[in-house]
Scaffold this motif. Structure first.
Motif, short mmCIF file in Angstrom:
data_model
loop_
_atom_site.label_atom_id
_atom_site.label_comp_id
_atom_site.label_asym_id
_atom_site.label_seq_id
_atom_site.Cartn_x
_atom_site.Cartn_y
_atom_site.Cartn_z
N ALA A 112 -0.80 1.11 3.96
CA ALA A 112 -0.54 2.67 2.76
C ALA A 112 -0.86 2.01 1.13
O ALA A 112 -0.72 1.04 1.94
CB ALA A 112 0.52 3.14 3.12
N GLY A 113 -1.52 3.04 1.12
CA GLY A 113 -1.58 2.86 -0.95
C GLY A 113 -0.39 3.20 -1.32
O GLY A 113 0.20 4.72 -1.04
N MET A 208 -4.29 7.30 6.68
CA MET A 208 -5.50 7.59 7.09
C MET A 208 -4.07 8.23 9.04
O MET A 208 -5.39 7.84 9.71
CB MET A 208 -6.62 6.55 7.36
N THR A 231 -0.67 -1.50 0.59
CA THR A 231 -1.99 -3.10 0.63
C THR A 231 -2.07 -2.90 0.23
O THR A 231 -3.06 -3.98 -0.61
CB THR A 231 -2.21 -2.55 2.02
N ASP A 232 -2.42 -1.23 -1.32
CA ASP A 232 -2.87 -1.20 -2.33
C ASP A 232 -2.26 0.14 -3.80
O ASP A 232 -1.26 0.64 -3.18
CB ASP A 232 -4.34 -0.66 -2.40
N ILE A 242 -10.73 -0.93 -4.12
CA ILE A 242 -9.81 -1.48 -2.75
C ILE A 242 -10.89 -1.92 -1.92
O ILE A 242 -11.57 -1.06 -1.71
CB ILE A 242 -8.89 -0.45 -2.27
N VAL A 247 -6.76 -4.94 1.74
CA VAL A 247 -6.17 -4.32 3.17
C VAL A 247 -5.32 -4.90 3.99
O VAL A 247 -4.47 -5.01 4.34
CB VAL A 247 -6.40 -2.79 3.38
#
Ligand code: HPA
Length: 269
Positions: A112-113, A208, A231-232, A242, A247
């Motif tokens: 996830a961001g 997502m 991951t970001d 990104i 990721v």
């Protein structure tokens, strides 16, 4: 729909040699854990009646029955994402089948961001709650008689499992964050404005997946636990681009920590 769920469950029951009560969706970051499973049976999705087939890069597609931490478990290697074109019934079909197989607890992971400014890339975030920002609720339509028409979502993520995760993280010196996971339909990552909007809504991380599966699991009375790998980071002062590779890289680095927590939790819960 329910008939198909039962047919798939019957097909699997006829082949199962174990009686797992714990299931894991091996999302991003749990490849490592997959290797630690003492596999008894590996059944490709393509062989399972009515099962959708996973297509996305980096995700295989099979059900694994085996042992992890001394427990019988059922693992999904490869999950179904809404952005791949599956409808919500397909995305959540395996969860409904799990319920028929006797699964009581579901462990999920994702990438996830981070939208929380206190987060860093590589952090593990224990999911405390979720926001469904996908275009549909998987329970839409005739109620499948595995649960109530209007299920409560007050404890989407089991408070006791969260406590256990905190204790395990602490014992192992693993830093964890806590936060709310928001799911979009993807496949675009967010614009900076979208990240900021989600942060204001109360989200700490955006991804997502996971939300439809947890909604259906709760409908079925299955308790849930989830961890996001951050991951970001989005929505900060400067715009950071990104890529899927970034990721994957951040997720790979976080894998051993994720595997430690999840593995111990399965052994102890
Ligand atoms: N947004 C949505 N999904 C993601 C992200 C993100 O920033 N990072 C990994 N999956």
């Amino acid at each position: 729909m329910y008939k198909r769920i039962l047919e798939t469950a019957e097909w699997l029951k006829a082949r199962m040699t174990t009686q797992p009560e714990t299931a894991i969706i091996l999302g991003t970051g749990l490849g490592e854990l997959a290797k630690e499973i003492d596999k008894e049976q590996v059944i490709p999705y393509t062989e399972i009646p009515h099962f959708p087939i996973s297509t996305v890069e980096g995700h295989a597609g099979c059900l694994i029955f085996g042992k992890l931490g001394g427990k019988d478990i059922l693992a999904m290697e490869g999950r179904f994402h809404y952005y791949e074109g599956y409808d919500m019934k397909q995305v959540t079909f395996p969860i409904r089948v799990m319920r028929e197989l006797g699964i009581k607890t579901l462990f999920v992971s994702n990438a996830a961001g981070g939208t929380n400014p206190a987060f860093e890339i590589g952090d593990l975030m224990i999911i405390t709650d979720q926001i469904n920002f996908m275009p549909e609720n998987p329970l839409r339509g005739a109620n499948i008689p595995q649960g109530p028409r209007f299920p409560d979502m007050g404890h989407a993520y089991d408070p006791q499992l969260i406590q256990l995760a905190d204790a395990i993280a602490d014992e192992n010196g693993i830093k964890v964050q806590h936060g709310v996971y928001l799911a979009t339909q993807g496949p675009t990552y967010e614009t900076p404005s979208e990240y900021r909007m989600f942060a204001r809504w109360g989200a700490d991380a955006v991804g997502m997946s996971t939300v439809p599966e947890v909604i259906v699991a709760r409908h079925c009375g299955i308790r849930c636990f989830g961890i996001s790998i951050i991951t970001d980071l989005g929505g900060m002062e400067e715009v950071v681009l990104i890529t899927h590779e970034d990721v994957q890289k951040a997720a790979a680095e976080a894998q051993p920590r994720m595997a430690t927590i999840m593995g111990e939790m399965i052994a102890r819960s």
